[in-house]
Design a protein around this motif. Sequence first.
Motif, PDB file in Angstrom:
ATOM      1  N   PHE A  10       0.815  -1.287  -0.026  1.00 25.90           N
ATOM      2  CA  PHE A  10       0.156   0.038   0.041  1.00 25.90           C
ATOM      3  C   PHE A  10       0.949   1.302  -0.205  1.00 25.90           C
ATOM      4  CE2 PHE A  10      -2.722  -3.218   1.710  1.00 25.90           C
ATOM      5  CZ  PHE A  10      -4.096  -3.016   1.130  1.00 25.90           C
ATOM      6  N   PRO A  11       0.581   2.176  -0.758  1.00 26.50           N
ATOM      7  CA  PRO A  11       1.327   3.573  -0.834  1.00 26.50           C
ATOM      8  C   PRO A  11       1.583   4.087   0.336  1.00 26.50           C
ATOM      9  CG  PRO A  11      -0.065   3.506  -2.696  1.00 26.50           C
ATOM     10  CD  PRO A  11      -0.456   2.102  -1.615  1.00 26.50           C
ATOM     11  N   PRO A  12       2.733   4.673   1.036  1.00 26.06           N
ATOM     12  CA  PRO A  12       2.575   5.296   2.366  1.00 26.06           C
ATOM     13  C   PRO A  12       1.812   6.428   2.329  1.00 26.06           C
ATOM     14  CG  PRO A  12       4.834   4.901   1.418  1.00 26.06           C
ATOM     15  CD  PRO A  12       3.894   4.240   0.469  1.00 26.06           C
ATOM     16  N   LYS A  19      -6.714  -2.505  -2.553  1.00 19.69           N
ATOM     17  CA  LYS A  19      -5.484  -3.208  -3.406  1.00 19.69           C
ATOM     18  C   LYS A  19      -6.026  -4.520  -3.818  1.00 19.69           C
ATOM     19  CE  LYS A  19      -0.852  -2.316  -4.117  1.00 19.69           C
ATOM     20  NZ  LYS A  19      -0.411  -1.620  -5.205  1.00 19.69           N
ATOM     21  N   LYS A  20      -6.003  -4.623  -5.097  1.00 23.61           N
ATOM     22  CA  LYS A  20      -6.614  -6.141  -5.595  1.00 23.61           C
ATOM     23  C   LYS A  20      -5.482  -7.126  -5.054  1.00 23.61           C
ATOM     24  CE  LYS A  20      -9.572  -4.604  -9.360  1.00 23.61           C
ATOM     25  NZ  LYS A  20      -9.748  -4.681 -10.743  1.00 23.61           N
ATOM     26  N   PHE A  21      -5.880  -8.177  -4.677  1.00 24.81           N
ATOM     27  CA  PHE A  21      -5.040  -9.193  -4.238  1.00 24.81           C
ATOM     28  C   PHE A  21      -4.042  -9.804  -5.389  1.00 24.81           C
ATOM     29  CE2 PHE A  21      -4.361 -14.011  -3.523  1.00 24.81           C
ATOM     30  CZ  PHE A  21      -3.336 -13.819  -2.275  1.00 24.81           C
ATOM     31  N   ILE A  22      -4.874  -9.831  -6.543  1.00 25.24           N
ATOM     32  CA  ILE A  22      -4.170 -10.380  -7.621  1.00 25.24           C
ATOM     33  C   ILE A  22      -2.832  -9.416  -8.099  1.00 25.24           C
ATOM     34  CG2 ILE A  22      -5.650  -9.083  -9.528  1.00 25.24           C
ATOM     35  CD1 ILE A  22      -4.285 -12.782  -9.743  1.00 25.24           C
ATOM     36  N   GLU A  23      -2.860  -8.060  -7.757  1.00 28.26           N
ATOM     37  CA  GLU A  23      -1.908  -7.103  -8.094  1.00 28.26           C
ATOM     38  C   GLU A  23      -0.727  -7.449  -7.149  1.00 28.26           C
ATOM     39  OE1 GLU A  23      -3.474  -3.138  -7.515  1.00 28.26           O
ATOM     40  OE2 GLU A  23      -4.817  -3.247  -9.192  1.00 28.26           O
ATOM     41  N   ILE A  24      -0.967  -7.936  -5.839  1.00 33.37           N
ATOM     42  CA  ILE A  24       0.010  -8.173  -4.893  1.00 33.37           C
ATOM     43  C   ILE A  24       0.931  -9.434  -5.095  1.00 33.37           C
ATOM     44  CG2 ILE A  24       0.607  -8.390  -2.580  1.00 33.37           C
ATOM     45  CD1 ILE A  24      -1.982  -6.713  -1.681  1.00 33.37           C
ATOM     46  N   GLU A  50      -8.980  -5.061   5.746  1.00 34.79           N
ATOM     47  CA  GLU A  50     -10.372  -5.603   5.415  1.00 34.79           C
ATOM     48  C   GLU A  50     -10.384  -6.249   4.175  1.00 34.79           C
ATOM     49  OE1 GLU A  50     -14.257  -3.096   4.589  1.00 34.79           O
ATOM     50  OE2 GLU A  50     -13.580  -2.944   6.656  1.00 34.79           O
ATOM     51  N   ILE A  51     -10.973  -7.496   4.370  1.00 37.33           N
ATOM     52  CA  ILE A  51     -11.009  -8.298   2.989  1.00 37.33           C
ATOM     53  C   ILE A  51     -12.478  -7.985   2.253  1.00 37.33           C
ATOM     54  CG2 ILE A  51     -11.166 -10.442   1.719  1.00 37.33           C
ATOM     55  CD1 ILE A  51      -8.883 -11.467   3.943  1.00 37.33           C
ATOM     56  N   GLY A  52     -12.320  -7.634   1.097  1.00 41.93           N
ATOM     57  CA  GLY A  52     -13.581  -7.293   0.263  1.00 41.93           C
ATOM     58  C   GLY A  52     -13.674  -7.994  -1.136  1.00 41.93           C
ATOM     59  N   SER A  53     -14.897  -8.127  -1.699  1.00 40.40           N
ATOM     60  CA  SER A  53     -15.027  -8.461  -2.888  1.00 40.40           C
ATOM     61  C   SER A  53     -16.478  -7.894  -3.678  1.00 40.40           C
ATOM     62  CB  SER A  53     -15.270 -10.124  -2.864  1.00 40.40           C
ATOM     63  OG  SER A  53     -15.658 -10.617  -4.152  1.00 40.40           O
ATOM     64  N   GLU A  54     -16.248  -8.036  -4.971  1.00 42.62           N
ATOM     65  CA  GLU A  54     -17.569  -7.481  -5.577  1.00 42.62           C
ATOM     66  C   GLU A  54     -18.425  -8.646  -6.114  1.00 42.62           C
ATOM     67  OE1 GLU A  54     -16.457  -4.681  -8.553  1.00 42.62           O
ATOM     68  OE2 GLU A  54     -15.441  -3.546  -6.953  1.00 42.62           O
ATOM     69  N   GLN A  61     -10.208  -8.024  -2.808  1.00 41.44           N
ATOM     70  CA  GLN A  61      -9.547  -6.826  -2.480  1.00 41.44           C
ATOM     71  C   GLN A  61      -9.103  -6.537  -1.149  1.00 41.44           C
ATOM     72  OE1 GLN A  61     -11.788  -3.688  -4.164  1.00 41.44           O
ATOM     73  NE2 GLN A  61     -12.455  -4.669  -5.746  1.00 41.44           N
ATOM     74  N   LEU A  62      -8.155  -5.838  -0.956  1.00 44.24           N
ATOM     75  CA  LEU A  62      -7.478  -5.506   0.524  1.00 44.24           C
ATOM     76  C   LEU A  62      -7.883  -4.194   0.805  1.00 44.24           C
ATOM     77  CD1 LEU A  62      -4.288  -7.948   0.723  1.00 44.24           C
ATOM     78  CD2 LEU A  62      -6.724  -8.415   1.630  1.00 44.24           C
ATOM     79  N   LYS A  63      -8.088  -3.761   1.949  1.00 44.67           N
ATOM     80  CA  LYS A  63      -8.222  -2.303   2.286  1.00 44.67           C
ATOM     81  C   LYS A  63      -7.642  -2.204   3.486  1.00 44.67           C
ATOM     82  CE  LYS A  63     -11.363   1.117   4.037  1.00 44.67           C
ATOM     83  NZ  LYS A  63     -12.757   1.393   4.405  1.00 44.67           N
ATOM     84  N   PHE A  64      -6.337  -1.205   3.406  1.00 45.00           N
ATOM     85  CA  PHE A  64      -5.456  -1.022   4.597  1.00 45.00           C
ATOM     86  C   PHE A  64      -6.250  -0.407   5.714  1.00 45.00           C
ATOM     87  CE2 PHE A  64      -2.707   1.610   6.957  1.00 45.00           C
ATOM     88  CZ  PHE A  64      -1.454   0.784   6.910  1.00 45.00           C
ATOM     89  N   LEU A  65      -6.169  -0.958   7.044  1.00 39.58           N
ATOM     90  CA  LEU A  65      -6.699  -0.502   8.220  1.00 39.58           C
ATOM     91  C   LEU A  65      -5.643   0.137   9.046  1.00 39.58           C
ATOM     92  CD1 LEU A  65      -9.418  -3.135   8.910  1.00 39.58           C
ATOM     93  CD2 LEU A  65      -9.777  -0.808   7.826  1.00 39.58           C
TER      94      LEU A  65
END
Length: 103
Positions: A10-12, A19-24, A50-54, A61-65
């Motif tokens: 995740f960009p500081p 962030k999409k998991f596939i990108e990581i 936080e893990i999410g999906s459409e 997708q991951l959301k930085f917390l």
Amino acid sequence: SYGSEILNSFPPDDRKENKKFIEIVGGKAKEEVARFFLSSLMLANCGNVEIGSEGAINDMQLKFLSSTRHHEQLEEFQSNFTLSSTQNESQPGGTQQKNSSRR
């Protein structure tokens, strides 16, 4: 570690971005992808992401917390506790357990 690599992806300056998991894990071996997935679950459990999906396949997708790493806090606590216990036992009047035998 895998968890650190995920958090560092995740960009500081803009950690609000999902962030999409596939990108990581793009371009990594299957075994590595599995390890990153497990680390993602552990980070979610600890409140770092936080893990999410459409709802589509492969759109996790991951959301930085938070960047707080709880295992590091536990290691620090354990080393402080061990140091404190060692100091107490070496001081006069420190607590020492005596062996007792039953008859």
